[in-house]
Design an enzyme around this catalytic site. Structure first.
Site, PDB file in Angstrom:
ATOM      1  N   TYR A 141     -38.992 134.611 -28.961  1.00 34.71           N
ATOM      2  CA  TYR A 141     -39.191 136.022 -28.649  1.00 34.71           C
ATOM      3  C   TYR A 141     -37.939 136.859 -28.905  1.00 34.71           C
ATOM      4  O   TYR A 141     -38.012 138.080 -28.977  1.00 34.71           O
ATOM      5  CB  TYR A 141     -39.637 136.210 -27.186  1.00 34.71           C
ATOM      6  CG  TYR A 141     -41.043 135.698 -26.898  1.00 34.71           C
ATOM      7  CD1 TYR A 141     -41.750 134.962 -27.835  1.00 34.71           C
ATOM      8  CD2 TYR A 141     -41.651 135.958 -25.689  1.00 34.71           C
ATOM      9  CE1 TYR A 141     -43.016 134.482 -27.576  1.00 34.71           C
ATOM     10  CE2 TYR A 141     -42.930 135.490 -25.417  1.00 34.71           C
ATOM     11  CZ  TYR A 141     -43.605 134.747 -26.365  1.00 34.71           C
ATOM     12  OH  TYR A 141     -44.869 134.277 -26.098  1.00 34.71           O
ATOM     13  N   LYS A 191     -41.863 120.110 -27.976  1.00 35.70           N
ATOM     14  CA  LYS A 191     -42.607 119.663 -29.166  1.00 35.70           C
ATOM     15  C   LYS A 191     -41.600 118.897 -30.027  1.00 35.70           C
ATOM     16  O   LYS A 191     -41.368 119.208 -31.197  1.00 35.70           O
ATOM     17  CB  LYS A 191     -43.180 120.905 -29.876  1.00 35.70           C
ATOM     18  CG  LYS A 191     -44.123 120.615 -31.006  1.00 35.70           C
ATOM     19  CD  LYS A 191     -45.466 120.048 -30.577  1.00 35.70           C
ATOM     20  CE  LYS A 191     -46.316 119.680 -31.779  1.00 35.70           C
ATOM     21  NZ  LYS A 191     -47.468 118.814 -31.432  1.00 35.70           N
ATOM     22  N   ASP A 223     -48.780 120.035 -26.502  1.00 35.79           N
ATOM     23  CA  ASP A 223     -50.234 119.949 -26.726  1.00 35.79           C
ATOM     24  C   ASP A 223     -50.887 119.067 -25.664  1.00 35.79           C
ATOM     25  O   ASP A 223     -51.950 119.391 -25.116  1.00 35.79           O
ATOM     26  CB  ASP A 223     -50.565 119.474 -28.154  1.00 35.79           C
ATOM     27  CG  ASP A 223     -49.548 118.490 -28.716  1.00 35.79           C
ATOM     28  OD1 ASP A 223     -48.579 118.157 -28.008  1.00 35.79           O
ATOM     29  OD2 ASP A 223     -49.725 118.042 -29.861  1.00 35.79           O
ATOM     30  N   ASP A 247     -45.189 130.818 -21.767  1.00 30.79           N
ATOM     31  CA  ASP A 247     -46.070 131.991 -21.779  1.00 30.79           C
ATOM     32  C   ASP A 247     -47.523 131.534 -21.870  1.00 30.79           C
ATOM     33  O   ASP A 247     -48.405 131.979 -21.126  1.00 30.79           O
ATOM     34  CB  ASP A 247     -45.694 132.863 -22.992  1.00 30.79           C
ATOM     35  CG  ASP A 247     -46.316 134.244 -22.942  1.00 30.79           C
ATOM     36  OD1 ASP A 247     -47.045 134.536 -21.985  1.00 30.79           O
ATOM     37  OD2 ASP A 247     -46.079 135.029 -23.875  1.00 30.79           O
ATOM     38  N   ASP A 251     -50.690 130.888 -18.480  1.00 34.87           N
ATOM     39  CA  ASP A 251     -52.002 131.548 -18.394  1.00 34.87           C
ATOM     40  C   ASP A 251     -53.101 130.524 -18.088  1.00 34.87           C
ATOM     41  O   ASP A 251     -54.127 130.868 -17.497  1.00 34.87           O
ATOM     42  CB  ASP A 251     -52.335 132.291 -19.697  1.00 34.87           C
ATOM     43  CG  ASP A 251     -51.882 133.743 -19.630  1.00 34.87           C
ATOM     44  OD1 ASP A 251     -50.916 134.023 -18.890  1.00 34.87           O
ATOM     45  OD2 ASP A 251     -52.482 134.599 -20.312  1.00 34.87           O
TER      46      ASP A 251
END
Ligand code: NAD
Length: 367
Positions: A141, A191, A223, A247, A251
């Site tokens: 970001y 990852k 994942d 992020d 959720d």
């Protein structure tokens, strides 16, 4: 105690849920004889409308002066096609960076009264109690170079995922310290089978673990983590991860908590001389243009963010627990907004705020 708080209602339902959170903050201040000094500022789309920029200098100054900042949400559909520097979300990134709040703490817990609100089976969700620690001021970001260049077949877009060792160390330290006060388990998400960035992340977190022999560290690929969060959420205690992965994964927490409107967050960084954290507190959800202005939004994530503020920025742990207790009492009473109540008449945003403030006051009056 002086509670010097900046309120940034932002856009859409941010304005509505913040109003209710302030109600509860006023009840806390009045019950504890704290001097509440509130100031208000502009951020996001509201700030663009009035000043032309999503993060005005005046807001930056006010935030740096305040002990803590409470934010609603930013984002307005009219800016969906605006260039990045003219988008409300740029204000969010700006204030996080200005306050140097590098760790975003997102507690996810299931409330007994809400297990039926989750689309997952009750026995999977019941008892879930984790905290996601998301790195907030680094990674994709913020990394440079970034941007879109060229035209036609030459058009290309670049974002850069950068982490330095100190950036990983400080957020990992936060996760290990938190785990010590909980069930003493850290799960670090990366990852590392594909990204060098994640390989450094995993190596540094593993080195840090040597300083916390009482805490168990596990690593998991992002994942697989996304899958485990819905298959076996109770296995998680503290989940540590970088900005983008955090992020997205947090959720998913909305599915466990019953609604995204339930989730609070605390973004913290340096400690002030008093030992309290500089903090930015906001619900996890966005500005929800689909329900904005209808007095329908669930304010409990924003109210939970007030509880987090009391705990981390003011050290008022008892008051924070009482606010969480008041939230639970209101959930048990069934006086909840439509996102938690598919059948029967829902309560409005302001009715839920009133009910939590009243439950808080009733508890402190009898204590
Ligand atoms: P959103 O969180 O605003 O809404 C997603 C869905 O959840 C919608 O159906 C909405 O009605 C519902 N919802 C969200 N909060 C709720 C609440 N408190 N009570 C009841 N229902 C609720 O996410 P989105 O639709 O992807 O984004 C809308 C805007 O918000 C975009 O401009 C986005 O950039 C912005 N956004 C801002 C933040 C932030 O300010 N921190 C976070 C996420 C998205």
């Amino acid at each position: 105690m002086d509670l010097n708080v900046l309120i940034l209602p932002g856009d859409g339902i941010g304005v509505e849920v913040t109003r209710e959170a302030v109600k509860v903050l006023r009840s806390v201040a009045s019950a504890g004889n704290h001097r509440l000094r509130l100031s208000e500022g502009l951020l996001g789309g509201a700030a663009i409308h009035q000043t032309g920029t999503p993060f005005p200098d005046e807001t930056r100054e006010k935030a740096l002066q305040a002990d803590a900042t409470l934010l609603g949400a930013v984002g307005l559909p009219e800016f969906d096609d605006a260039p990045p520097e003219k988008r409300p979300e740029r204000g969010l990134l700006g204030i996080r960076k200005a306050l140097e709040v590098y760790a975003n703490l997102r507690p996810v817990r299931s409330y007994k009264a809400l297990v039926d609100s989750s689309p997952l089976k009750n026995e999977l969700v019941d008892g879930t109690d984790m905290i996601i620690v998301r790195e907030l001021t680094g990674g994709l970001y913020y990394g440079t170079p970034r941007g879109i260049s060229g035209t036609g077949p030459e058009e290309r877009a670049v974002n850069t995922m950068v982490y330095t060792r100190p950036e990983i160390e400080r957020v990992a330290r936060m996760a290990f310290e938190l785990a010590r006060k909980r069930r003493k388990k850290v799960t670090s998400v990366d990852k590392s089978n594909v990204l060098e960035n994640s390989q450094l992340w995993r190596r540094v977190v593993t080195e840090m673990a040597a300083n916390y022999p009482d805490v168990t560290l596990n690593h998991i690929l992002v994942d697989n983590c996304a899958m485990q969060l819905v298959l076996n959420p109770k296995r998680f205690d503290v989940v540590l991860t970088e900005n983008l992965f955090g992020d997205i994964l947090s959720d998913e927490g909305a599915v466990l908590a019953g609604s995204i409107g339930m989730l609070p967050s605390a973004s913290i960084g340096s400690r002030r001389p008093s030992g309290a954290w500089t903090g930015l507190y906001e619900p996890v959800h966005g500005s929800a243009p689909d329900i904005a202005g209808q007095n329908k939004a669930n304010p409990l994530g924003a109210i939970g963010s007030v509880a987090a503020m009391l705990e981390y920025s003011f050290g008022l742990t008892q008051e924070a627990q009482t606010v969480y207790g008041a939230i639970e009492a209101v959930l048990n009473s069934g006086r909840v907004t439509g996102d938690l109540k598919p059948f029967g008449p829902p309560a409005t945003t302001s009715e839920v705020g009133d009910a939590v403030a009243a439950a808080f006051s009733a508890h402190t009056a009898t204590a």
